[in-house]
Design an enzyme around this catalytic site. Structure first.
Site, PDB file in Angstrom:
ATOM      1  N   GLY A 197       7.295  30.677 -14.499  1.00  7.50           N
ATOM      2  CA  GLY A 197       8.554  30.222 -13.932  1.00  7.50           C
ATOM      3  C   GLY A 197       8.321  29.858 -12.483  1.00  7.50           C
ATOM      4  O   GLY A 197       7.263  29.355 -12.130  1.00  7.50           O
ATOM      5  N   CYS A 198       9.272  30.140 -11.640  1.00 11.23           N
ATOM      6  CA  CYS A 198       9.182  29.803 -10.216  1.00 11.23           C
ATOM      7  C   CYS A 198       7.903  30.351  -9.598  1.00 11.23           C
ATOM      8  O   CYS A 198       7.679  31.560  -9.589  1.00 11.23           O
ATOM      9  CB  CYS A 198      10.392  30.363  -9.478  1.00 11.23           C
ATOM     10  SG  CYS A 198      10.302  30.148  -7.708  1.00 11.23           S
ATOM     11  N   PHE A 199       7.065  29.458  -9.072  1.00 13.51           N
ATOM     12  CA  PHE A 199       5.793  29.924  -8.517  1.00 13.51           C
ATOM     13  C   PHE A 199       5.964  30.779  -7.273  1.00 13.51           C
ATOM     14  O   PHE A 199       5.116  31.591  -6.963  1.00 13.51           O
ATOM     15  CB  PHE A 199       4.784  28.804  -8.294  1.00 13.51           C
ATOM     16  CG  PHE A 199       5.260  27.547  -7.620  1.00 13.51           C
ATOM     17  CD1 PHE A 199       6.186  27.534  -6.589  1.00 13.51           C
ATOM     18  CD2 PHE A 199       4.740  26.330  -8.031  1.00 13.51           C
ATOM     19  CE1 PHE A 199       6.586  26.363  -5.978  1.00 13.51           C
ATOM     20  CE2 PHE A 199       5.133  25.144  -7.429  1.00 13.51           C
ATOM     21  CZ  PHE A 199       6.061  25.167  -6.391  1.00 13.51           C
TER      22      PHE A 199
END
Length: 178
Positions: A13-15
């Site tokens: 998901g969001c890095f």
């Protein structure tokens, strides 16, 4: 004895939310935010978020395998994501936020598959683990303002991590077992 530097790549998901947990492991030399899995050369954040390039947000880790093992990295990875969600992660929806483990050799592939199977059988989830184990593809470094976002924009990062639902999910499923 010389260090053996290896690479590992994980999409969670969001890095922004994936960098800090890996940085805490001894032997981790770098964690780079970027994009992988697609066909577009040098994609931008906007292009990846359009869900039209085939890329996912990911982190590429360089680590000293004599200090940290790939299994150590896998344990950290699984405890940062919802491996039962194939539509994105938490507040972030769409293919660019899907999870994946990208392996660089047969040893990583077997370790990832084994850990996935073990999590599916013994983990805290009722739904099946759907995170794929895939061969590594070309990794593209994200724009500079995405690197070390959790340090450069700490307040916003902490609000985002909590507001997205990630923090509550991790606490609910793993608690102190992180």
């Amino acid at each position: 004895m010389s260090a053996e530097i290896k690479k590992a790549t994980f999409a969670g998901g969001c890095f922004w939310c994936m960098v800090g947990p890996f940085e805490q492991l001894p032997g981790v030399l770098s964690v780079t935010s970027g994009y992988t899995g697609g066909e577009t050369e040098h994609p931008t954040y906007e292009e990846v978020c359009s869900n039209n390039t085939g890329h996912v947000e990911a982190v590429q880790i360089e680590y000293d395998s004599e200090i940290t093992t790939y299994d150590d990295l896998l344990r950290v990875f699984w405890k940062q994501i919802d491996p039962t969600d194939n539509g994105g992660q938490f507040h972030d929806r769409g293919s660019s936020y899907q999870t994946a483990i990208y392996y660089y050799d047969e040893e990583q592939k077997l370790a990832a598959e084994k850990s996935k199977e073990q999590l599916d059988q013994e983990g805290p989830f009722e739904a099946p683990v759907v995170t794929p184990v895939l061969p590594a593809k070309k990794f593209f470094r994200a724009e500079e303002h995405h690197q070390d976002y959790h340090k450069k924009n700490r307040f916003h990062y902490l609000l985002y991590r909590k507001g997205s639902g990630r923090e509550a999910f991790i606490q609910e499923h793993w608690g102190d077992k992180q």
